[in-house]
Every structure is written in structure tokens, then in C-alpha cells.
Design a protein around this motif. Sequence first.
Motif, PDB file in Angstrom:
ATOM      1  N   VAL A  62       0.850  -1.181   0.000  1.00  0.00           N
ATOM      2  CA  VAL A  62       0.000   0.000   0.000  1.00  0.00           C
ATOM      3  C   VAL A  62       0.890   1.237   0.000  1.00  0.00           C
ATOM      4  O   VAL A  62       1.774   1.367   0.848  1.00  0.00           O
ATOM      5  N   LEU A  63       0.650   2.129  -0.958  1.00  0.00           N
ATOM      6  CA  LEU A  63       1.333   3.413  -1.023  1.00  0.00           C
ATOM      7  C   LEU A  63       0.498   4.425  -0.242  1.00  0.00           C
ATOM      8  O   LEU A  63      -0.669   4.641  -0.555  1.00  0.00           O
ATOM      9  N   VAL A  64       1.092   5.038   0.784  1.00  0.00           N
ATOM     10  CA  VAL A  64       0.407   6.036   1.600  1.00  0.00           C
ATOM     11  C   VAL A  64       0.944   7.411   1.198  1.00  0.00           C
ATOM     12  O   VAL A  64       2.141   7.669   1.306  1.00  0.00           O
ATOM     13  N   VAL A  65       0.046   8.290   0.752  1.00  0.00           N
ATOM     14  CA  VAL A  65       0.418   9.644   0.329  1.00  0.00           C
ATOM     15  C   VAL A  65      -0.246  10.623   1.294  1.00  0.00           C
ATOM     16  O   VAL A  65      -1.459  10.815   1.254  1.00  0.00           O
ATOM     17  N   ALA A 112      -1.137   6.023   9.672  1.00  0.00           N
ATOM     18  CA  ALA A 112      -1.692   5.164   8.610  1.00  0.00           C
ATOM     19  C   ALA A 112      -0.748   4.003   8.310  1.00  0.00           C
ATOM     20  O   ALA A 112      -1.190   2.857   8.162  1.00  0.00           O
ATOM     21  N   VAL A 113       0.542   4.290   8.225  1.00  0.00           N
ATOM     22  CA  VAL A 113       1.531   3.242   7.947  1.00  0.00           C
ATOM     23  C   VAL A 113       1.517   2.190   9.052  1.00  0.00           C
ATOM     24  O   VAL A 113       1.499   0.983   8.776  1.00  0.00           O
ATOM     25  N   GLU A 114       1.512   2.622  10.292  1.00  0.00           N
ATOM     26  CA  GLU A 114       1.507   1.672  11.409  1.00  0.00           C
ATOM     27  C   GLU A 114       0.244   0.818  11.404  1.00  0.00           C
ATOM     28  O   GLU A 114       0.315  -0.390  11.644  1.00  0.00           O
ATOM     29  N   MET A 115      -0.911   1.429  11.131  1.00  0.00           N
ATOM     30  CA  MET A 115      -2.162   0.686  11.072  1.00  0.00           C
ATOM     31  C   MET A 115      -2.085  -0.389   9.983  1.00  0.00           C
ATOM     32  O   MET A 115      -2.454  -1.545  10.204  1.00  0.00           O
ATOM     33  N   LEU A 116      -1.608  -0.005   8.811  1.00  0.00           N
ATOM     34  CA  LEU A 116      -1.540  -0.942   7.687  1.00  0.00           C
ATOM     35  C   LEU A 116      -0.515  -2.051   7.949  1.00  0.00           C
ATOM     36  O   LEU A 116      -0.773  -3.221   7.649  1.00  0.00           O
ATOM     37  N   PHE A 123      -0.009  -5.525   5.929  1.00  0.00           N
ATOM     38  CA  PHE A 123       0.336  -4.995   4.616  1.00  0.00           C
ATOM     39  C   PHE A 123       1.768  -4.485   4.599  1.00  0.00           C
ATOM     40  O   PHE A 123       2.289  -4.036   5.614  1.00  0.00           O
ATOM     41  N   GLY A 124       2.391  -4.509   3.434  1.00  0.00           N
ATOM     42  CA  GLY A 124       3.647  -3.805   3.223  1.00  0.00           C
ATOM     43  C   GLY A 124       3.297  -2.367   2.882  1.00  0.00           C
ATOM     44  O   GLY A 124       2.194  -2.090   2.389  1.00  0.00           O
ATOM     45  N   THR A 125       4.179  -1.439   3.162  1.00  0.00           N
ATOM     46  CA  THR A 125       3.876  -0.036   2.903  1.00  0.00           C
ATOM     47  C   THR A 125       5.036   0.692   2.255  1.00  0.00           C
ATOM     48  O   THR A 125       6.202   0.340   2.433  1.00  0.00           O
ATOM     49  N   MET A 132     -11.050   1.856   7.023  1.00  0.00           N
ATOM     50  CA  MET A 132      -9.891   1.929   6.127  1.00  0.00           C
ATOM     51  C   MET A 132      -9.437   0.539   5.710  1.00  0.00           C
ATOM     52  O   MET A 132      -9.204   0.277   4.534  1.00  0.00           O
ATOM     53  N   LEU A 133      -9.324  -0.360   6.670  1.00  0.00           N
ATOM     54  CA  LEU A 133      -8.867  -1.712   6.334  1.00  0.00           C
ATOM     55  C   LEU A 133      -9.875  -2.435   5.440  1.00  0.00           C
ATOM     56  O   LEU A 133      -9.483  -3.155   4.521  1.00  0.00           O
ATOM     57  N   ALA A 134     -11.158  -2.233   5.674  1.00  0.00           N
ATOM     58  CA  ALA A 134     -12.174  -2.844   4.805  1.00  0.00           C
ATOM     59  C   ALA A 134     -12.061  -2.299   3.387  1.00  0.00           C
ATOM     60  O   ALA A 134     -12.181  -3.055   2.414  1.00  0.00           O
ATOM     61  N   ALA A 135     -11.828  -0.992   3.260  1.00  0.00           N
ATOM     62  CA  ALA A 135     -11.677  -0.386   1.931  1.00  0.00           C
ATOM     63  C   ALA A 135     -10.458  -0.948   1.214  1.00  0.00           C
ATOM     64  O   ALA A 135     -10.536  -1.329   0.035  1.00  0.00           O
ATOM     65  N   VAL A 136      -9.329  -1.022   1.909  1.00  0.00           N
ATOM     66  CA  VAL A 136      -8.096  -1.536   1.299  1.00  0.00           C
ATOM     67  C   VAL A 136      -8.268  -2.996   0.903  1.00  0.00           C
ATOM     68  O   VAL A 136      -7.947  -3.385  -0.227  1.00  0.00           O
ATOM     69  N   ARG A 137      -8.804  -3.793   1.797  1.00  0.00           N
ATOM     70  CA  ARG A 137      -8.994  -5.226   1.488  1.00  0.00           C
ATOM     71  C   ARG A 137      -9.968  -5.427   0.330  1.00  0.00           C
ATOM     72  O   ARG A 137      -9.758  -6.280  -0.535  1.00  0.00           O
ATOM     73  N   GLY A 138     -11.047  -4.636   0.303  1.00  0.00           N
ATOM     74  CA  GLY A 138     -12.009  -4.747  -0.795  1.00  0.00           C
ATOM     75  C   GLY A 138     -11.390  -4.384  -2.137  1.00  0.00           C
ATOM     76  O   GLY A 138     -11.636  -5.052  -3.142  1.00  0.00           O
ATOM     77  N   LEU A 139     -10.579  -3.328  -2.161  1.00  0.00           N
ATOM     78  CA  LEU A 139      -9.922  -2.944  -3.403  1.00  0.00           C
ATOM     79  C   LEU A 139      -8.898  -3.979  -3.845  1.00  0.00           C
ATOM     80  O   LEU A 139      -8.747  -4.230  -5.048  1.00  0.00           O
TER      81      LEU A 139
END
Length: 130
Positions: free
Chosen positions: A12-15, A25-29, A34-36, A116-123
Motif C-alpha cells: 500500500v502506497l500512503v500519500v 496510517a503506515v503503522e495501522m496498515l 500490509f507492506g507499505t 480503512m482496512l475494509a476499503a483496502v482489502r475490498g480494493l
Amino acid sequence: MNILPADRVPIVLVVEDQGIERLAAVEMLRYAGFGTVDVGSGAEAVLALEEIKNIQIMVTDIDLDRGINGIVLAACVDRRWPTVGIVMTSGKVQPLLGDVPSRALFLPKPYNEANMLAAVRGLIRDCGSR
């Protein structure tokens, strides 16, 4: 650009231009498995996408201080990297119709971790079926 190692995990790229928010956000992911890759501007995001071929999701703030904003960035990523899923966030800007690409999601700030995690996993699921 900070890259945290990941072996065969979704990247996941965090901008985010606000350092504390980016770190949170990075710590949560990372905690969710996830890798970040994290950057502070739209220009750095484009460079990361050019250099790192296995980014699957981009989470971007809309209201970026330097250079292009998250709406322009999302449109660019939607056209240039169609397999990268996009989550757009903002606590200041409410996107207008057409600002969010058809295969992207918008989450208002402050977002909660579960959304956020549901959105990332769904995508990731959706991108994997393309």
C-alpha cells in the motif's frame, strides 16, 4: 520515500503530507499485515509508482500541500496504473461528482481503522479480479 519490506504481501502506497497522520496510517496498515511505501507529496507518489512495480493500493489525502492535490493524483493513477486501487481521504475537502474515479473510494477523515482496512482489502480483492 520510506519503504517497509514485505515478502509477498500486498503493498500500500500512503500519500500524506502530514507526518503524524502518515505514520499513523503506515503503522495501522503494517499491523494489519500490509507492506507499505509512504511519501509526502503527489510527485513522490508518481515516482514511487514508477519505481516500485508491485504497489496494489494507493491511499491518498486529497488536500496535499505541495504540488498536485489528491484529486489530480487519483485521476493520474487511474489512467496510468489501472490495476492500482485508490482510497482518497480528506477532513477538509468533500469531493464533487467526478472527482473520485469510478474504481476508487472516498473515506472522510477522521476515518476509523475498520473502515480503512475494509476499503483496502475490498480494493485488493477487486484489483485481483482484473
